[in-house]
Design a protein around this motif. Structure first.
Motif, PDB file in Angstrom:
ATOM      1  N   ASP A  14      -4.605   4.648  -2.112  1.00 46.63           N
ATOM      2  CA  ASP A  14      -5.397   5.296  -1.072  1.00 46.63           C
ATOM      3  C   ASP A  14      -4.622   5.512   0.212  1.00 46.63           C
ATOM      4  OD1 ASP A  14      -7.535   5.476  -2.682  1.00 46.63           O
ATOM      5  OD2 ASP A  14      -8.692   3.826  -1.799  1.00 46.63           O
ATOM      6  N   GLY A  15      -3.360   5.053   0.239  1.00 49.16           N
ATOM      7  CA  GLY A  15      -2.511   5.345   1.380  1.00 49.16           C
ATOM      8  C   GLY A  15      -2.503   4.316   2.487  1.00 49.16           C
ATOM      9  N   LEU A  16      -3.048   3.116   2.224  1.00 47.83           N
ATOM     10  CA  LEU A  16      -3.005   2.064   3.245  1.00 47.83           C
ATOM     11  C   LEU A  16      -1.573   1.530   3.365  1.00 47.83           C
ATOM     12  CD1 LEU A  16      -5.941   1.760   4.075  1.00 47.83           C
ATOM     13  CD2 LEU A  16      -5.874  -0.616   3.343  1.00 47.83           C
ATOM     14  N   THR A  17      -1.119   1.255   4.593  1.00 50.69           N
ATOM     15  CA  THR A  17       0.202   0.645   4.769  1.00 50.69           C
ATOM     16  C   THR A  17       0.103  -0.828   4.412  1.00 50.69           C
ATOM     17  OG1 THR A  17      -0.268   0.039   7.051  1.00 50.69           O
ATOM     18  CG2 THR A  17       0.756   2.189   6.688  1.00 50.69           C
ATOM     19  N   GLU A  18       1.267  -1.504   4.301  1.00 53.38           N
ATOM     20  CA  GLU A  18       1.262  -2.925   3.937  1.00 53.38           C
ATOM     21  C   GLU A  18       0.511  -3.732   4.990  1.00 53.38           C
ATOM     22  OE1 GLU A  18       2.470  -3.833   0.912  1.00 53.38           O
ATOM     23  OE2 GLU A  18       2.783  -1.678   0.719  1.00 53.38           O
ATOM     24  N   PHE A  19       0.745  -3.408   6.264  1.00 53.68           N
ATOM     25  CA  PHE A  19       0.071  -4.117   7.338  1.00 53.68           C
ATOM     26  C   PHE A  19      -1.425  -3.783   7.340  1.00 53.68           C
ATOM     27  CE2 PHE A  19      -1.089  -5.057  11.794  1.00 53.68           C
ATOM     28  CZ  PHE A  19      -0.615  -6.361  11.861  1.00 53.68           C
ATOM     29  N   GLY A  20      -1.734  -2.548   6.981  1.00 56.95           N
ATOM     30  CA  GLY A  20      -3.135  -2.127   6.883  1.00 56.95           C
ATOM     31  C   GLY A  20      -3.877  -2.908   5.811  1.00 56.95           C
ATOM     32  N   ILE A  21      -3.201  -3.171   4.685  1.00 56.50           N
ATOM     33  CA  ILE A  21      -3.817  -3.985   3.630  1.00 56.50           C
ATOM     34  C   ILE A  21      -4.128  -5.373   4.168  1.00 56.50           C
ATOM     35  CG2 ILE A  21      -3.425  -5.075   1.386  1.00 56.50           C
ATOM     36  CD1 ILE A  21      -1.686  -2.689   0.658  1.00 56.50           C
ATOM     37  N   LEU A  22      -3.168  -5.922   4.925  1.00 53.22           N
ATOM     38  CA  LEU A  22      -3.353  -7.258   5.494  1.00 53.22           C
ATOM     39  C   LEU A  22      -4.595  -7.295   6.385  1.00 53.22           C
ATOM     40  CD1 LEU A  22      -2.165 -10.152   6.032  1.00 53.22           C
ATOM     41  CD2 LEU A  22      -1.004  -9.159   7.992  1.00 53.22           C
ATOM     42  N   THR A  23      -4.693  -6.350   7.309  1.00 51.44           N
ATOM     43  CA  THR A  23      -5.790  -6.430   8.281  1.00 51.44           C
ATOM     44  C   THR A  23      -7.115  -5.946   7.702  1.00 51.44           C
ATOM     45  OG1 THR A  23      -5.160  -4.272   9.146  1.00 51.44           O
ATOM     46  CG2 THR A  23      -4.310  -6.206  10.304  1.00 51.44           C
ATOM     47  N   ARG A  24      -7.072  -4.925   6.825  1.00 48.57           N
ATOM     48  CA  ARG A  24      -8.333  -4.320   6.365  1.00 48.57           C
ATOM     49  C   ARG A  24      -8.885  -4.968   5.098  1.00 48.57           C
ATOM     50  NH1 ARG A  24      -7.612   1.151   8.256  1.00 48.57           N
ATOM     51  NH2 ARG A  24      -9.391   1.879   7.027  1.00 48.57           N
ATOM     52  N   ILE A  25      -8.011  -5.569   4.285  1.00 47.02           N
ATOM     53  CA  ILE A  25      -8.482  -6.128   3.012  1.00 47.02           C
ATOM     54  C   ILE A  25      -8.330  -7.655   2.962  1.00 47.02           C
ATOM     55  CG2 ILE A  25      -8.068  -6.183   0.524  1.00 47.02           C
ATOM     56  CD1 ILE A  25      -7.389  -3.218   0.736  1.00 47.02           C
ATOM     57  N   ILE A  26      -7.109  -8.125   3.287  1.00 41.74           N
ATOM     58  CA  ILE A  26      -6.853  -9.557   3.120  1.00 41.74           C
ATOM     59  C   ILE A  26      -7.703 -10.402   4.063  1.00 41.74           C
ATOM     60  CG2 ILE A  26      -5.099 -11.375   3.275  1.00 41.74           C
ATOM     61  CD1 ILE A  26      -4.789  -9.568   0.855  1.00 41.74           C
ATOM     62  N   PHE A  27      -7.691 -10.065   5.356  1.00 43.27           N
ATOM     63  CA  PHE A  27      -8.445 -10.898   6.304  1.00 43.27           C
ATOM     64  C   PHE A  27      -9.932 -10.996   5.952  1.00 43.27           C
ATOM     65  CE2 PHE A  27      -4.719 -10.909   9.097  1.00 43.27           C
ATOM     66  CZ  PHE A  27      -4.754 -12.231   9.492  1.00 43.27           C
ATOM     67  N   PRO A  28     -10.605  -9.868   5.684  1.00 42.48           N
ATOM     68  CA  PRO A  28     -12.020  -9.994   5.329  1.00 42.48           C
ATOM     69  C   PRO A  28     -12.248 -10.841   4.070  1.00 42.48           C
ATOM     70  CG  PRO A  28     -11.479  -7.721   5.831  1.00 42.48           C
ATOM     71  CD  PRO A  28     -10.186  -8.461   5.817  1.00 42.48           C
ATOM     72  N   LEU A  29     -11.342 -10.716   3.085  1.00 46.42           N
ATOM     73  CA  LEU A  29     -11.518 -11.488   1.854  1.00 46.42           C
ATOM     74  C   LEU A  29     -11.181 -12.969   2.049  1.00 46.42           C
ATOM     75  CD1 LEU A  29     -10.069  -9.155  -0.917  1.00 46.42           C
ATOM     76  CD2 LEU A  29     -12.431  -9.874  -0.622  1.00 46.42           C
ATOM     77  N   ALA A  30     -10.383 -13.245   3.090  1.00 48.73           N
ATOM     78  CA  ALA A  30      -9.886 -14.620   3.259  1.00 48.73           C
ATOM     79  C   ALA A  30     -10.832 -15.489   4.070  1.00 48.73           C
ATOM     80  CB  ALA A  30      -8.507 -14.585   3.922  1.00 48.73           C
TER      81      ALA A  30
END
Lengths: 272, 302
Positions: free
Chosen positions: A171-187
């Motif tokens: 979907d075009g998310l950057t690596e840092f974008g994955i961290l902030t948009r996906i990892i943090f909410p899941l963590a």
């Protein structure tokens, strides 16, 4: 089998009482005037000296200042750890990269180095930096703690599916974008554990501020209270009140988060 | 040629773990290196006097002529046994008790026992100091109910200081060890106990031949943590006996190695000697852990 249930519960409750008694005494004695704290037989119920103890406490140490320092240092340490440990934990848990196992092993191994080995030179260094009596030496060096990285690596390995990350990349998310948009909410559950554990550790830290924050206005609650404890004109009632107010947030937090705190603090010792 | 996105994916993990390594090199590795180096010099913690190379003199000094080091080491080892290790004989039975099938409110007990572990040392020491007060303490009052002997001067006499410190250490850490053992117990399959019961083995027999052997790795780990922590005890004796000026109270009874190390560096300002004590203590801890490993291995092979 049930005939043994009653004595077992009785013994467990009795031991619980032994554990609770010292806490009870802190709050009871905080309410007795300095001159009346020590009595024979000892007080087991509340007195009416709370207001006077509060005034005495403020007269002897800059209590509000110390509270602010303790709270500020603990909050900043916690926020930085949440960020940096999740970031590093994400890297160790979800990327395949050269040297990963070695580097992760290295992070874990640093936890086995006792603090007293580098304490003295660390102090000298902080003097050179001009960081003595500031919050910096108690926040900056531990911003990305090894324990937190271990905790978050464990947590993220099991709770984030790899497919989700691949989909995010497509979907075009950057690596840092994955961290902030996906990892943090899941963590979030992992972050809660790491957060309370870091906060409690910083709140109770004694040796660090004892050396690094020698000025009474710059120091934290435990060190200010221990200085009051060894003063000749110590007012025991005021000291107990100071202790009670230091303990109170911990006890409240513990009542709400006891499962997470226990899980976090025994994470290294207990395989989950 | 890899695409920019793929290249970013390759670099990203290194960027993400970089903060830890930068901080560790600056605030961890460098001071440790400096600590080794400085242990071979005579130098002050403050001021600008030039360090003077003395070889192994700091180490030799600590190990041969220093009057306090062996007192501190002996105190630390005594407290290791009476404070940090004794509690395993409480923690394990307590964990077994709390793990009983019929126990209700397990979480409440667990929480109550664990609370001391997250309490700040200052609060703990101040309250225990009050409980053990000679004339007005709850402990002497309770003892007075059963006997009318002389009041025990807990905080003024050498054996009393060690006793109070031991009580504090047991009270503070037993809940932690209990939780560790409880997790270990819950990993043991219940079928083993059921089979033993069928064979007619009593409770004690079951724990001796099933629980203890299977829990050995957990015991080893918990004991290791106690050794590492117990040998570094500083805050409790420092606060209880009133800081650097009192050096552990009557007959230096509360002076531990870490306490003496802190005194040497931050009261006497002797950086080189302080570093030497730190490395000696480190080696002692390594040696004790090696002993623990050997004992565990011996028990495993029995």
């Amino acid at each position: 089998m049930t005939k043994r249930a009653l004595p077992t519960h009785f013994v467990l409750a009795l031991i619980g009482l032994v554990f609770a008694l010292p806490f009870w005494m802190v709050f009871v004695l905080a309410s007795w005037r300095g001159g009346e704290v020590l009595a024979f037989p000892p007080h087991l119920w509340f007195g009416d000296g709370l207001r006077e103890n509060w005034e005495q406490l403020l007269e002897r140490i800059p209590f509000a200042r110390n509270y602010f320092n303790s709270f500020g240092i603990a909050t900043l340490s916690t926020l930085f750890n949440l960020f940096f440990c999740t970031m590093a934990g994400y890297a160790f848990a979800k990327y395949r990269f050269k040297g990963r196992d070695f580097l992760y092993g290295f992070v874990i191994a640093t936890m086995a180095v006792p603090g007293f080995l580098n304490l003295i030179p660390f102090y000298k260094m902080m003097v050179k930096f001009g960081w003595i009596n500031t919050w910096l030496p108690l926040v900056v060096p531990g911003m990305a703690g090894a324990f937190g990285i271990f905790l978050m690596t464990q947590f993220l390995t099991n709770s984030v599916p790899d497919e989700l990350l691949d989909a995010a990349r497509i979907d075009g998310l950057t690596e840092f974008g994955i961290l902030t948009r996906i990892i943090f909410p899941l963590a979030k559950p992992g972050l809660a554990v790491l957060g309370v554990v870091t906060f409690v550790g910083s709140w109770n830290n004694f040796t660090g501020p004892l050396i690094l924050l020698p000025k009474v206005e710059s120091t934290t609650l435990p060190v200010a209270l221990s200085a009051l404890n060894s003063r000749v004109d110590n007012n025991l009632g005021a000291l107990m009140l100071g202790n009670a107010l230091t303990l109170l947030p911990l006890i409240v937090a513990f009542v709400f988060f006891s499962k997470r705190i226990i899980a976090g603090l025994t994470a290294g010792a207990v395989k989950q | 040629m890899a695409s920019p996105a793929a290249r970013r994916q390759k670099i990203a993990p290194y960027v993400f773990i970089a903060p830890f390594f930068v901080l560790f090199v600056v605030f961890g590795l460098y001071p440790i290196g400096y600590s080794i180096w400085s242990s071979f010099f005579s130098m002050k913690l403050i001021g600008n006097a030039a360090p003077e190379f003395v070889g192994f003199k700091n180490y030799v000094n600590v190990l041969t002529v220093d009057p306090f080091f062996y007192t501190a080491l002996l105190n630390t080892v005594i407290l290791l046994f009476t404070g940090s290790l004794l509690q395993h004989f409480i923690a394990l039975p307590l964990a077994i008790l709390i793990n009983g099938r019929f126990v209700r409110g397990r979480e409440i007990f667990k929480t109550a026992y664990f609370l001391p572990y997250i309490t700040s040392t200052v609060s703990v020491v101040v309250i225990f100091g009050t409980l053990f007060d000679t004339n007005y303490g709850l402990v002497n009052w309770a003892i007075g109910l059963f006997s009318d002997g002389e009041k025990i001067r807990w905080l003024q006499e050498a054996p009393g200081i060690k006793a109070v410190l031991s009580v504090i250490l047991n009270w503070k850490f037993v809940g932690f060890n209990m939780v560790v053992y409880l997790a270990g117990l819950q990993a043991i399959p219940t079928e083993l106990y059921e089979a033993a019961e069928v064979d007619g083995a009593g409770k004690l027999r079951q724990h001796l031949s099933i629980t203890l052997p299977l829990l050995l790795p957990v015991i080893f780990f918990a004991v290791s943590l106690s050794i590492i922590g117990g040998m570094q005890i500083f805050e409790e004796p420092y606060i209880l006996t009133g800081g650097y000026d009192n050096m552990g109270g009557d007959q230096n009874s509360g002076l531990t190695v870490a306490y003496y190390l802190m005194f040497t560096a931050f009261k006497a300002y002797r950086l080189g000697k302080g570093s030497a004590i730190a490395w000696i203590l480190f080696l002692v801890i390594l040696a004790l852990n090696a002993v623990n490993r050997r004992v565990t291995r011996h028990l495993e092979n029995r």
